[in-house]
Write a protein that holds these residues in place. Sequence first.
Motif, PDB file in Angstrom:
ATOM      1  N   ILE A 152     -25.754  -5.304  15.582  1.00  0.00           N
ATOM      2  CA  ILE A 152     -26.628  -6.356  16.096  1.00  0.00           C
ATOM      3  C   ILE A 152     -26.166  -7.717  15.575  1.00  0.00           C
ATOM      4  N   ARG A 153     -25.914  -8.659  16.486  1.00  0.00           N
ATOM      5  CA  ARG A 153     -25.629 -10.046  16.109  1.00  0.00           C
ATOM      6  C   ARG A 153     -26.905 -10.843  16.305  1.00  0.00           C
ATOM      7  N   ASN A 154     -27.436 -11.375  15.214  1.00  0.00           N
ATOM      8  CA  ASN A 154     -28.702 -12.102  15.256  1.00  0.00           C
ATOM      9  C   ASN A 154     -28.505 -13.521  15.775  1.00  0.00           C
ATOM     10  N   ALA A 155     -29.634 -14.188  16.070  1.00  0.00           N
ATOM     11  CA  ALA A 155     -29.582 -15.526  16.644  1.00  0.00           C
ATOM     12  C   ALA A 155     -28.928 -16.534  15.696  1.00  0.00           C
ATOM     13  N   ASP A 156     -29.039 -16.313  14.389  1.00  0.00           N
ATOM     14  CA  ASP A 156     -28.447 -17.248  13.425  1.00  0.00           C
ATOM     15  C   ASP A 156     -26.981 -16.946  13.135  1.00  0.00           C
ATOM     16  N   THR A 158     -25.731 -14.107  11.936  1.00  0.00           N
ATOM     17  CA  THR A 158     -25.540 -12.994  11.008  1.00  0.00           C
ATOM     18  C   THR A 158     -25.537 -11.677  11.777  1.00  0.00           C
ATOM     19  N   THR A 160     -26.082  -7.281  11.566  1.00  0.00           N
ATOM     20  CA  THR A 160     -26.648  -6.144  10.857  1.00  0.00           C
ATOM     21  C   THR A 160     -26.254  -4.862  11.588  1.00  0.00           C
TER      22      THR A 160
END
Length: 332
Positions: A152-156, A158, A160
């Motif tokens: 998962i690529r987060n909006a900021d 980063t 996970t």
Amino acid sequence: MSIFQRTSVDAALHTLRDINHSLTRTQNRVSSGFRVEQARDNAAYWSVATTARSDNKAHAAIQDALGMAAATMGTAYTGVASAVDVVSEIKAKLVAATEQGIDKEKINDELTQLKAQLRSVAEAAAFNSDNWVVLTDEDNPTEPKQIPASYIRNADGTVTVGTLTYHIDLPSTGVTTSKDARYLVDDRSGGSGEYGALTSSYFAAEMGASQNYVLILSKAGNTAGQVEIGLLSSTTKDQVDEMISVVDGILRQMTTVGSAFGALEKRIELQNEFARTLSDAYSSGIGRLVDADMEEESSKLTALQTQRQLGLQALSIANASYDTVRQLFQNF
């Protein structure tokens, strides 16, 4: 005529130079298949595509991990299903032992073979040396089994890694019961076999049996006070009834474990299909950003090649006027 002012020649050269530049760029697109191959072609699209390619490789690694987990889970489920069949047979033998005049010791010989089969099934249910039905000193029953399931690529910006979890130790209070027997066999040296359905004495204790019956004894655990289910000629009907009740409780727990494995195997299958679809979507998205339209580029290549031939002819015509001037001075 001036031989210094070369307007027509300069125009022809300028046109030919532009055509050659466009032709080279189009030929590169056709040969590489990319409209944006380097950052200088389109910095924004190149940056997005490069990050997406990196993420797509991570998704491919997740698919590999899910494939390995599916194989491990399928093997574990097969082991549990086979063990359920064997335990059901043991239960049937114990019921037969309640008949008057039956030779209990002969039945016990059959039980001995069936119990040996149980351990064989449990220890064989391993894939790539990973066994989810036998607990050893290398495992910690208080920590859940985890399987990498998503990237998962987060909006900021980063990232996970999401996981699928199979909990072994269910209570949060630290109190162990028969419901914690999420393995078939618990062979840890630091325990008493309590996390294995076949080695746990909690089934007998919780139903108030006269002895701490277990189907098989833990290899390395503390088995003091435990009694492996078996028959002697002196075994009473009440004792056999208790053994039947214990085995029935073990069967119910094994069914629970098998259901959990089956549900997790289905979840892995669904997640793997999603990861495959997501990877295809990434590849398609990257293609829209950087791939060349081969039909358009092929047509453009043909047109530019024609323009280049015409440009060369125009340059040849422009240079012909200088040959005329040169010929005028040949007789001097």
